[in-house]
Design a protein around this motif. Structure first.
Motif, PDB file in Angstrom:
ATOM      1  N   ASN A 100     -10.732  -6.725   4.017  1.00  0.00           N
ATOM      2  CA  ASN A 100      -9.412  -7.732   4.362  1.00  0.00           C
ATOM      3  C   ASN A 100     -10.247  -7.906   5.731  1.00  0.00           C
ATOM      4  O   ASN A 100     -10.604  -7.146   6.352  1.00  0.00           O
ATOM      5  CB  ASN A 100      -8.635  -7.471   4.226  1.00  0.00           C
ATOM      6  CG  ASN A 100      -7.562  -7.798   3.093  1.00  0.00           C
ATOM      7  OD1 ASN A 100      -7.207  -8.715   2.973  1.00  0.00           O
ATOM      8  ND2 ASN A 100      -7.123  -6.542   2.721  1.00  0.00           N
ATOM      9  N   LYS A 102      -3.985  -1.184   0.188  1.00  0.00           N
ATOM     10  CA  LYS A 102      -4.972  -2.150   1.382  1.00  0.00           C
ATOM     11  C   LYS A 102      -5.588  -1.334   2.101  1.00  0.00           C
ATOM     12  O   LYS A 102      -7.113  -1.381   2.132  1.00  0.00           O
ATOM     13  CB  LYS A 102      -4.458  -3.420   2.394  1.00  0.00           C
ATOM     14  CG  LYS A 102      -4.577  -3.776   2.956  1.00  0.00           C
ATOM     15  CD  LYS A 102      -4.013  -4.518   4.322  1.00  0.00           C
ATOM     16  CE  LYS A 102      -4.984  -5.604   4.965  1.00  0.00           C
ATOM     17  NZ  LYS A 102      -5.173  -4.190   6.398  1.00  0.00           N
ATOM     18  N   ALA A 129      -4.552 -10.761  -0.012  1.00  0.00           N
ATOM     19  CA  ALA A 129      -4.808  -9.722  -0.593  1.00  0.00           C
ATOM     20  C   ALA A 129      -5.373  -9.697  -1.298  1.00  0.00           C
ATOM     21  O   ALA A 129      -4.276  -9.428  -2.256  1.00  0.00           O
ATOM     22  CB  ALA A 129      -5.047  -8.409   0.755  1.00  0.00           C
TER      23      ALA A 129
END
Lengths: 286, 414
Positions: free
Chosen positions: A180, B83, B179
């Motif tokens: 990301n 994440k 995401a």
């Protein structure tokens, strides 16, 4: 009073008859006029517009409207049926493929050209080249100062596109190893805004389609082999595929719309169509 | 006699038609009022129905799942952990309470690195069986797979994804709605960004707007006023994209050079643009309020020997205080909801704002930039509608305070 009513009803009948007649007349002539919408990637917008203009000159019965918004916008429009042809600067995600198969849509994908992404910096920046690994660390926020990659002692200001952009997804997948973006990345809503901002910000870095990188910014050489060879973006290096950051440009359409949009897609793939694509700054497939 | 009767009947008939016409007009007015209220209610219901769906839904799209080997003690992962693992900030299972081994990430595209293409089959028909084999053979695997490719006799363990609660939504500090595998839906930076930009905008616009209003209402000669007022009202008619572009090309470099910043797209640039955009509202409404001060009151003040300035701040401003407050709050409302100009000049980085010389991301800009791509009914779409609900509540609170302030002031006066 009665006469008025009678008059009124006569008028009513007359008009309704008239309507019937005209509608009959229009069905009597076989309708050959076709119109469809192309929606999606802003990167492909100039190509599709020019191609559509030229196509409509050769085929006066077809009218095409071209709308931008980003690859994601185009693909979701194709899913809910609000566009006939979708232009995209990235391939379909698994999630989107599943949505198409849920709706029993049979999507045809055609690659009509390639676009090289230029990594741009301010013209005052001394850095001329970066490796993929360095780019990844810059965009994920691990490298924060230009001196870490051989430049001046200046904070790196990272510009990115909004997440609706195909360029955003492509860059994340092919340059950043699917990681990301850092959350302090500045996201701008158009390619033009990125060029504008990079040209007026000294420590800036950003990515834009090769056609958009003009004299006001500096393009960097990129290496995908840990710094052995650096290649600058140009039409020649994109054509011979030595420039690594290049991506295919797609048209997607459902099989049921094939009759309507196939002639246009074929036109884009023809010699004349490919020349238009090349003139705008993209790399033809043939 | 007959003539008189005829006249009377005509008269009656005219009266009847007039009444009918009045009824008709009343009916039409009621209908349009009712229709407008209905539309407003429907939109609000729609907004909240779409937005509140976010709470309780999992932070991953239901079409894909995360799985681990059956020997792995990990039973659940938060969205933030997922994440960090996929960004490779967490690389060992023991960092999240598991065994001491490195995490091996696996996506469906990696399948051919583990099994040959013949095993997968020409039409990908053996994908579920191959996945079963891969997940079972690697003890430290964390695999991100499409849900419909999970075989029935699956040997791995599906890790349930965290549900989005109002706490994580409103208090979360990371906004990564697209995401993969798990979306990060923290809207705190967006709410604070919106409030910061609007608050600073009103700090700039209010003194400037009020001074202009006082000048125009009380001091300026009629000629100047007659030119100034339409010019200021013209400001309200300029499309916000034009303000945005002006901001990007003029204000942003100006701010960057004035403060010696690395980047000019800051909250302050947004505030300045918003202040310019809120000015016409503030000036027009507060000037109208000041002009409503009865002439008798002003003349009485002057007759008692007060100077012009004393009259303005002892008589005119107190008399029009409610109007001025309304102007300020409507100006804030304009600033909070403004989209396009802010989208272009604030940089849109979703970080917690620490100063006004830093990029921020506002709620309207987020909705404008992202709603087009978000698939209808999906998680991202619901999150954006929930943001819309928050924005609606903020403006509702602002409007309610306008009402209560103007009511209170009126009550005091009479």
């Amino acid at each position: 009073m009665k006469t008025k009513f009678l008059l009124f009803s006569i008028v009513l009948m007359a008009t309704s008859c008239g309507e019937k007649n005209t509608s009959e007349a229009s069905t009597a002539i076989p309708i050959e006029k076709k119109s469809f919408t192309i929606k999606g990637s802003d990167t492909m917008l100039p190509v599709s517009q020019k191609e559509a203009e030229d196509f409509m000159k050769t085929d006066s019965l077809t009218s095409i409207s071209v709308v931008g918004g980003g690859s994601g916008v185009g693909i979701s429009a194709l899913i809910d049926g609000s566009t006939d042809l979708c232009m995209a600067s990235r391939d379909l995600k698994t999630e989107e493929k599943l949505k198409f198969s849920d709706k029993k849509m049979n999507i045809t994908e055609t690659v009509v050209g390639y676009d090289a992404l230029s990594i741009i910096v301010n013209t005052e920046n001394k850095v001329a080249q970066l490796t993929r690994e360095q780019l990844e660390e810059i965009f994920t926020g691990k490298i924060k100062n230009w001196k870490e990659v051989g430049g001046a002692n200046e904070k790196i200001v990272v510009y990115s596109r909004e997440s609706s952009s195909g360029t955003y997804e492509f860059f994340k997948e092919h340059v950043m190893g699917k990681k990301n973006y850092a959350n302090d990345v500045l996201s701008l809503s158009s390619t033009g805004a990125i060029v504008q901002s990079v040209s007026q910000t000294k420590g800036a870095i950003g990515y834009v389609g090769m056609a958009y990188a003009d004299q006001s910014v500096k393009s960097l050489g990129v290496s995908y082999d840990q710094g052995k060879t650096f290649v600058l973006p140009s039409l020649a290096t994109a054509l011979d595929k030595t420039y690594p950051v290049s991506r295919p440009l797609f048209y997607f359409y459902d099989a049921s719309k094939s009759l309507l949009v196939k002639p246009f897609v074929d036109y884009v793939l023809s010699a004349a169509g490919q020349k238009i694509l090349g003139d705008i700054g993209y790399v033809p497939v043939k | 006699m007959q003539k008189l009767f005829l006249q009377k009947s005509i008269c009656n008939r005219v009266k009847f038609f007039r009444k009918l016409l009045e009824r008709l007009i009343e009916g039409l007015l009621m209908l349009s009022g009712g229709l407008t209220s209905l539309i407003v209610v429907l939109i609000v219901v729609f907004l909240f129905r779409e937005g509140l769906g976010i709470f309780g839904s999992p932070s991953m799209e239901t079409s894909s799942v995360l799985v681990v080997n059956k020997s792995n003690p990990i039973k659940s992962l938060t969205a933030a952990q997922i994440k960090n693992i996929f960004d490779q900030n967490i690389t060992h299972w023991n960092e999240i309470g598991g065994k001491k081994d490195t995490i091996i990430l696996f996506r469906i595209d990696d399948l051919t690195n583990y099994v040959s293409e013949e095993e997968v089959g020409a039409n990908l028909e053996n994908v579920p069986a191959c996945l079963n084999k891969v997940v079972d053979s690697i003890p430290n695997i964390l695999a991100f797979l499409p849900a419909n490719k999970i075989p029935k006799n699956f040997k791995g363990v599906i890790v349930p994804s965290e549900k989005i609660s109002p706490g994580t939504f409103l208090g979360g500090k990371e906004w990564f709605p697209t995401a993969e595998p798990a979306a990060q839906m923290g809207v705190l930076p967006l709410i604070l960004g919106t409030l910061l930009v609007s608050f600073v905008a009103i700090l700039i616009a209010l003194p400037l707007g009020l001074s202009t209003a006082i000048y125009m209402g009380e001091i300026a000669p009629d000629g100047i006023r007659r030119i100034m007022k339409p010019v200021i009202e013209l400001l309200a008619g300029i499309p916000s994209v034009v303000y945005g572009f002006f901001g990007l090309v003029v204000i942003v470099p100006l701010i960057k050079n004035a403060f010696g910043l690395d980047v000019g797209e800051t909250a302050l640039s947004g505030s300045i643009i918003l202040a310019i955009m809120a000015l016409p509202t503030i000036i027009t409404i507060s000037e109208d309020a000041m002009r409503n001060t009865p002439r008798a009151m002003k003349e009485a003040s002057l007759a008692l020997g007060a100077t012009k300035w004393q009259t303005i701040y002892k008589v005119v401003i107190p008399y029009s205080a409610s109007g001025i407050t309304a102007a300020a709050i409507l100006g804030i409302g304009r600033a909070v909801g403004e989209t396009m100009a802010v989208l272009m000049v604030t940089g849109n980085a979703s970080v917690m704002p620490h100063s006004i010389l830093q990029p921020v991301r506002t709620i309207p800009a987020t909705i404008a930039a992202e709603l087009g791509e978000a698939p209808q009914g999906g998680l991202h779409y619901q999150a954006l509608f929930a943001l819309g609900c928050i924005l609606f509540l903020i403006t509702l609170i602002i409007n309610l305070s306008v009402e209560s302030i103007s009511k209170r002031k009126k009550g005091e006066r009479h």
